[in-house]
Design an enzyme around this catalytic site. Structure first.
Site, PDB file in Angstrom:
ATOM      1  CG  PHE A 194      36.695  27.180  34.356  1.00 20.36           C
ATOM      2  CD1 PHE A 194      37.197  27.646  33.800  1.00 20.36           C
ATOM      3  CD2 PHE A 194      38.065  28.583  35.430  1.00 20.36           C
ATOM      4  CE1 PHE A 194      36.678  28.437  32.907  1.00 20.36           C
ATOM      5  CE2 PHE A 194      37.789  29.930  34.643  1.00 20.36           C
ATOM      6  CZ  PHE A 194      37.587  29.867  33.470  1.00 20.36           C
TER       7      PHE A 194
ATOM      8  N   GLY B 109      39.106  29.106  39.042  1.00 20.98           N
ATOM      9  CA  GLY B 109      39.491  29.965  38.259  1.00 20.98           C
ATOM     10  C   GLY B 109      40.377  31.540  39.949  1.00 20.98           C
ATOM     11  N   GLY B 110      41.140  30.549  40.445  1.00 19.68           N
ATOM     12  CA  GLY B 110      41.118  32.170  41.703  1.00 19.68           C
ATOM     13  C   GLY B 110      41.990  32.754  41.285  1.00 19.68           C
TER      14      GLY B 110
ATOM     15  CG  ASP C 102      43.097  29.849  37.432  1.00 21.70           C
ATOM     16  OD1 ASP C 102      43.947  29.947  36.420  1.00 21.70           O
ATOM     17  OD2 ASP C 102      42.711  30.828  38.001  1.00 21.70           O
TER      18      ASP C 102
ATOM     19  CG  HIS D  30      34.442  39.766  33.671  1.00 22.32           C
ATOM     20  ND1 HIS D  30      34.675  40.857  34.405  1.00 22.32           N
ATOM     21  CD2 HIS D  30      35.287  38.895  33.697  1.00 22.32           C
ATOM     22  CE1 HIS D  30      36.485  40.662  34.558  1.00 22.32           C
ATOM     23  NE2 HIS D  30      36.099  39.708  34.147  1.00 22.32           N
TER      24      HIS D  30
ATOM     25  NE  ARG E  47      38.436  39.472  42.882  1.00 21.20           N
ATOM     26  CZ  ARG E  47      38.974  40.455  42.801  1.00 21.20           C
ATOM     27  NH1 ARG E  47      38.560  41.633  43.371  1.00 21.20           N
ATOM     28  NH2 ARG E  47      39.796  40.517  42.057  1.00 21.20           N
TER      29      ARG E  47
HETATM   30  C1  SAM Z   1      39.833  38.282  35.214  1.00 21.46           C
HETATM   31  S1  SAM Z   1      40.973  36.462  35.762  1.00 21.46           S
HETATM   32  C2  SAM Z   1      40.542  36.366  37.998  1.00 21.46           C
HETATM   33  C3  SAM Z   1      41.273  35.854  38.824  1.00 21.46           C
HETATM   34  C4  SAM Z   1      40.597  35.875  40.235  1.00 21.46           C
HETATM   35  N1  SAM Z   1      39.075  34.830  40.792  1.00 21.46           N
HETATM   36  C5  SAM Z   1      40.216  36.820  40.839  1.00 21.46           C
HETATM   37  O1  SAM Z   1      39.372  37.296  40.863  1.00 21.46           O
HETATM   38  O2  SAM Z   1      41.792  37.190  41.345  1.00 21.46           O
HETATM   39  C6  SAM Z   1      40.292  35.277  35.595  1.00 21.46           C
HETATM   40  C7  SAM Z   1      41.837  33.753  35.952  1.00 21.46           C
HETATM   41  O3  SAM Z   1      40.431  32.923  35.036  1.00 21.46           O
HETATM   42  C8  SAM Z   1      41.246  31.293  34.934  1.00 21.46           C
HETATM   43  N2  SAM Z   1      41.147  30.895  33.897  1.00 21.46           N
HETATM   44  C9  SAM Z   1      41.210  31.285  32.731  1.00 21.46           C
HETATM   45  N3  SAM Z   1      40.748  29.760  31.848  1.00 21.46           N
HETATM   46  C10 SAM Z   1      40.851  28.796  32.759  1.00 21.46           C
HETATM   47  C11 SAM Z   1      40.346  27.396  32.645  1.00 21.46           C
HETATM   48  N4  SAM Z   1      40.050  27.225  31.839  1.00 21.46           N
HETATM   49  N5  SAM Z   1      40.784  26.902  33.897  1.00 21.46           N
HETATM   50  C12 SAM Z   1      40.644  27.340  34.854  1.00 21.46           C
HETATM   51  N6  SAM Z   1      40.949  28.365  35.586  1.00 21.46           N
HETATM   52  C13 SAM Z   1      41.227  30.166  34.229  1.00 21.46           C
HETATM   53  C14 SAM Z   1      42.974  32.142  34.334  1.00 21.46           C
HETATM   54  O4  SAM Z   1      44.046  31.762  35.126  1.00 21.46           O
HETATM   55  C15 SAM Z   1      42.365  33.544  35.788  1.00 21.46           C
HETATM   56  O5  SAM Z   1      43.492  33.379  36.997  1.00 21.46           O
END
Ligand code: SAM
Length: 401
Positions: free
Chosen positions: A271, A223-224, A248, A310, A306
């Site tokens: 994920f 989820g980067g 992601d 939350h 990261r």
């Molecule tokens: C708060 S952001 C954090 C992004 C990154 N980890 C950072 O710290 O900069 C949450 C991330 O989770 C991703 N996300 C949400 N649902 C997801 C899923 N089902 N599978 C993979 N990624 C997902 C979003 O696209 C987003 O990029």
């Protein structure tokens, strides 16, 4: 008064980041302590929307803040006649009254530190996200809570965000379903905690990954987003052995093309499905002649998340972690780079993040006790917690089998 100001500026100039934050909190409390009730009301009622509105929605971005972006020192800008109409002149005057710009003379405005801070592209992206998506959720919150008996919201598809935006999509489907929103959100992640210390400054990645085989996955950024953390990891540790993978949903992975270097494997992965990066399989030898029939998964060294859990309720976080657990080898670690809230006196920024999590995702920021309970539910143990930005309650919750 002048000497008082000079003294405070001197303190700020020599302060480290924790002291600087303490100074900011103290100045804020000092300001509040001398406000009248009307002063307090006037500040509060304008707080959520005006700067965001001006900076993010209308011509303020390219015409105002963009114009002053590089003018942190002596640059003084005579406003173009077209933005000195009565209407925009009033906007400039308002921004100057907030300290966003400085009114140097009649019809002449210069930048302040505040101007150049707000004019950074990733900060503009954050203002856009808050104006466009967060503020409507705050307006919806009182009605939603009253209707649901002031219970903590827990629904992924019928929370405050969904009511505010009249959608039944979960938040990220809504965000990434619109290319402009998605791009702003992904860029905003660069701004999130951008000037605070990073876990890469403190966490002993180099020590722990000594001898790691170069053909095995080392660091999987789950989820980067567009990969800003992956980039920070590689900048700090350019020579560690092993593969680096960014995962992601498809939209951020596409955006990551222009952010991460080519040696990073970009992978669209949801994920809520099993983790596909599990390293090589080896057969385990139980005794001299006997090779076990069981394949022994080696896993990546680090699955780094990261600000992922939350965004999720305990129920969904358990699903996400459960999809990681089967990928883990003996040496694998899950790194949760998150807030670790103290049990009392939580600061303003952390409580703001927590409320945004509530209104955006029906989720929450967590304390160490809450993290332990959550990871324990999928059979993981917290091996250690590495705080790396104490004033901001940031830490790495290190979990393993
Ligand atoms: C708060 S952001 C954090 C992004 C990154 N980890 C950072 O710290 O900069 C949450 C991330 O989770 C991703 N996300 C949400 N649902 C997801 C899923 N089902 N599978 C993979 N990624 C997902 C979003 O696209 C987003 O990029």
């Amino acid at each position: 008064m002048e000497s008082l100001i000079a003294k405070i500026q001197q303190e700020a100039a020599s302060a480290n980041y924790v002291e600087r934050k303490k100074l900011l909190d103290t100045l804020r409390d000092l300001q509040y302590s001398i406000e009248t009730p009307e002063d307090a009301m006037q500040r509060v009622i304008h707080m959520p929307s005006t700067v965001h509105h001006l900076a993010a929605k209308h011509s303020a971005d390219p015409l105002l803040l963009g114009k002053y972006r590089n003018s942190s020192s002596v640059h003084s800008a005579q406003c173009a006649p077209e933005i000195l109409t009565r209407k925009t002149g009033r906007v400039l005057r308002y921004l100057a009254s907030l300290g966003v710009l400085k009114e140097a003379g009649r019809d002449t405005f210069t930048s302040t530190r505040y101007t150049s801070n707000l004019a950074r592209p990733e900060i503009q992206a954050g203002l856009y996200v808050y104006f466009d998506m967060c503020n409507p959720t705050y307006q919806e919150m009182p009605r939603y809570l009253a209707e649901t008996g002031y219970q903590n919201p827990t629904s992924f598809t019928d929370g405050i965000f969904q009511r505010a935006h009249k959608t039944d999509l979960h938040t990220f489907a809504f965000v990434h379903g619109d290319p402009v929103r998605s791009a702003h959100f992904n860029h905003f992640m660069k701004a999130q905690r951008g000037s605070q210390p990073k876990c890469f400054d403190l966490y002993p990645f180099d020590e722990e990954s000594k001898g790691w085989p170069s053909d095995k996955p080392l660091f999987v950024d789950v989820g980067g987003g567009a990969g800003y953390q992956t980039v920070s990891f590689l900048e700090r540790f350019p020579n560690l052995p092993g593969r680096v993978v960014l995962q992601d949903l498809p939209e951020p992975i596409e955006d990551a093309k222009s952010v991460v270097p080519e040696n990073v494997e970009r992978m669209a992965h949801n994920f809520f499905e099993p983790q596909p990066v599990i390293g090589k399989k080896q057969r385990k030898r139980c005794c001299y002649h006997d090779w076990s029939r069981t394949d022994w998964k080696t896993g990546a060294k680090y699955y780094y998340l990261r600000m992922i859990l939350h965004d999720h309720t305990d129920e969904n976080s358990i699903k996400i972690l459960s999809n990681l657990v089967p990928a883990l080898g003996e040496d694998s670690l899950i790194l949760l780079d998150e807030m670790v809230l103290p049990s009392q006196r939580v600061d303003e920024a952390s409580t703001q993040h927590d409320l945004t999590m509530m209104t955006f995702h029906s989720s929450m920021e967590r304390s160490e006790e809450q993290w332990a309970k959550l990871v324990g539910a999928v059979g993981l143990k917290i091996k250690k917690v590495v705080p790396y930005a104490p004033g901001y309650n940031l830490g790495v919750v290190v979990c393993g089998l």
